[in-house]
Enzyme design. Structure first.
Site, PDB file in Angstrom:
ATOM      1  N   ASP A 106       0.881  -1.111   0.007  1.00  0.00           N
ATOM      2  CA  ASP A 106      -0.094   0.003  -0.072  1.00  0.00           C
ATOM      3  C   ASP A 106       0.916   1.330   0.017  1.00  0.00           C
ATOM      4  O   ASP A 106       0.471   2.393  -0.138  1.00  0.00           O
ATOM      5  CB  ASP A 106      -0.819  -0.179   1.041  1.00  0.00           C
ATOM      6  CG  ASP A 106      -2.071  -1.397   1.058  1.00  0.00           C
ATOM      7  OD1 ASP A 106      -2.268  -1.527   0.078  1.00  0.00           O
ATOM      8  OD2 ASP A 106      -2.573  -1.417   2.114  1.00  0.00           O
ATOM      9  N   LYS A 109      -5.678  -2.180  -7.442  1.00  0.00           N
ATOM     10  CA  LYS A 109      -6.017  -1.708  -6.180  1.00  0.00           C
ATOM     11  C   LYS A 109      -7.118  -0.518  -6.447  1.00  0.00           C
ATOM     12  O   LYS A 109      -7.809  -0.970  -7.560  1.00  0.00           O
ATOM     13  CB  LYS A 109      -4.641  -0.860  -5.642  1.00  0.00           C
ATOM     14  CG  LYS A 109      -3.869  -2.030  -5.182  1.00  0.00           C
ATOM     15  CD  LYS A 109      -3.953  -2.875  -3.919  1.00  0.00           C
ATOM     16  CE  LYS A 109      -3.017  -3.890  -3.683  1.00  0.00           C
ATOM     17  NZ  LYS A 109      -3.648  -4.751  -2.577  1.00  0.00           N
TER      18      LYS A 109
HETATM   19  C1  S3P Z   1      -5.490  -5.620   3.042  1.00  0.00           C
HETATM   20  C2  S3P Z   1      -4.492  -6.235   2.208  1.00  0.00           C
HETATM   21  C3  S3P Z   1      -3.846  -5.815   1.074  1.00  0.00           C
HETATM   22  C4  S3P Z   1      -3.922  -4.293   1.096  1.00  0.00           C
HETATM   23  C5  S3P Z   1      -5.203  -3.585   1.516  1.00  0.00           C
HETATM   24  C6  S3P Z   1      -5.612  -4.117   3.089  1.00  0.00           C
HETATM   25  C7  S3P Z   1      -5.998  -6.373   4.383  1.00  0.00           C
HETATM   26  O1  S3P Z   1      -4.561  -6.312   0.042  1.00  0.00           O
HETATM   27  O2  S3P Z   1      -3.532  -3.901  -0.160  1.00  0.00           O
HETATM   28  O3  S3P Z   1      -5.150  -2.346   1.622  1.00  0.00           O
HETATM   29  O4  S3P Z   1      -6.590  -5.640   5.370  1.00  0.00           O
HETATM   30  O5  S3P Z   1      -5.912  -7.453   4.192  1.00  0.00           O
HETATM   31  P1  S3P Z   1      -4.384  -7.680  -0.856  1.00  0.00           P
HETATM   32  O6  S3P Z   1      -4.792  -8.987   0.229  1.00  0.00           O
HETATM   33  O7  S3P Z   1      -5.101  -7.729  -1.892  1.00  0.00           O
HETATM   34  O8  S3P Z   1      -2.993  -7.448  -1.176  1.00  0.00           O
END
Ligand code: S3P
Length: 410
Positions: free
Chosen positions: A299, A326
């Protein structure tokens, strides 16, 4: 909302940032399906987390908010106590809400529909539906996206080998695994690269004894870490921040660039490491970022590019294709906007090349409705030679209400 960001010459002091978004989602979900009341201190009242609460309310869970003391009480209904929702569960902009609830709802004895805003409707959902179907779930996506129709049914545990670095997929499977008689096992591509908040919270739940203190969000602190490296002559301290090593890859990258960053751990709670971050204005050098370094700062790539703009030389980011799915295609949106302030930056669908060290000027910029793009642009604009306007700036409220206030007060 449109906001004007004026350049600053120096920042300093001591700040805190709001509660961790990922941990806040997990605290209300697990609180909802546990027995009795869970008292959550420091819950993030960002739009994404409010969407999760609103869905859980529709599933029959009561929440009581003491906004003045920043306490949220969840009246847990027990593992089997959720009620069929009367309407579509609207997850807003929040991928975490949709994917985690998908896992939670797959094994219920009722049906539900999950939907989201136009950005969330574009994001890939087969990545959670596919492993959940291996558990026996019945989930219909809309061409791979939301709306998702979940026909709740009994599930079986699986031994799942992950194919993507994703804490959301991992967490969805683990939540579904709470509803199977036999064991569910998830093996990551490489352990320790995606956030482990679900595992830590599940493992520590009983010890927490109905009380959770949520630390400041590292991903929100990240904007001020970079700002401090660019402008804090006497230093800037960010207190009470989550320092879970699955989240802090940005610090490793910035230290490699020559950034002066010190952390000190103040406590560990519920398995989560918490502490303070001290940063000081530093001369930055370019680096190459790739492979396993990317998931650890998944992120933080947009704000990392701002640091790279001020490093003398060429920074290269590769293996970052996950950024394209994203809230926006972040490789593209940050590049499109930074070009407007004179940055020498190019992107393709797996990375970016940033030629740092060129002066940047103010411009009219657009967040594209992506909270982390809005805040990254604001930090870049703080370091420009003239004021900038950021359009659609209010999306910062998704993860960091009061971001602009904190920035103005520094
Ligand atoms: C998150 C996991 C990440 C991250 C998102 C929050 C979470 O996504 O980018 O902002 O809270 O599990 P991904 O699982 O798609 O990598």
């Amino acid at each position: 909302m449109t906001t004007t960001i004026k350049p600053k010459t120096a920042v300093g002091g001591v700040i805190t940032v709001p509660g961790d978004k990922s941990i806040s989602h997990r605290a209300v979900i697990l609180g909802s399906i546990s027995e009795g009341i869970t008292q959550i201190h420091g819950f993030l009242r960002g739009e994404d987390n409010l969407a999760t609460i609103s869905c859980l309310r529709q599933l029959g869970v009561d929440f009581e908010e003491d906004v003045d003391n920043n306490i949220l009480r969840v009246q847990g209904v027990g593992l089997r106590g959720l009620k069929p929702p009367k309407d579509v569960l609207f997850c807003g902009n929040s991928g975490t809400t949709m994917r985690l609830l998908c896992g939670l709802l797959a094994g219920q004895n009722f049906d539900s529909v999950l939907d989201g805003d136009p950005s969330l409707r574009k994001r890939p959902m087969e990545r959670v539906a596919t492993p959940l179907r291996l558990m026996g779930a019945e989930i219909a996506t809309t061409g791979g996206n939301a709306p998702l129709k979940i026909s709740g049914r009994p599930l079986v545990g699986i031994d799942y080998q992950m194919t993507i670095h994703s804490a959301q997929i991992k967490s969805a499977i683990l939540l579904a695994g709470l509803y199977t008689k036999n064991k569910t096992k998830v093996t990551e591509l490489k352990q320790g690269l995606t956030r482990n908040h679900t595992e830590l919270m599940l493992a520590n739940w009983q010890r927490l004894n109905g009380k959770i203190h949520i630390c400041g969000d590292f991903s929100s602190a990240a904007f001020f870490v970079v700002l401090g490296l660019l402008l804090a002559d006497a230093g800037l301290t960010i207190q009470n921040v989550g320092l879970n090593p699955t989240r802090t890859g940005l610090l490793t990258a910035l230290k490699r660039m020559g950034g002066y960053i010190k952390t000190n751990i103040t406590k560990t709670e519920g398995g989560e490491i918490v502490g303070n971050i001290f940063v000081k204005k530093s001369k930055l050098y370019p680096i190459a970022l790739s492979g396993n370094q990317i998931p650890l700062m998944i992120d933080e790539i947009p704000i990392f590019t701002i640091a790279a703009l001020f490093a003398d030389g060429t920074t290269i980011i590769s293996d970052a294709e996950e950024l394209t799915v994203k809230e926006t295609n972040r490789l593209q949106t940050i590049t499109t906007e930074l070009v407007k302030i004179g940055a020498k930056i190019t992107a393709d669908n797996q990375g970016m090349v940033i030629e740092g060290g060129h002066p940047i000027s103010g411009a009219t910029l657009d967040s594209h409705g992506d909270h982390r793009i809005a805040m990254s642009l604001a930090i870049a604009a703080t370091n420009a030679q003239s004021p900038s306007i950021i359009q659609n700036a209010n999306c910062a409220d998704i993860s960091f209400p009061d971001f602009y206030k904190t920035l103005a007060e520094l």
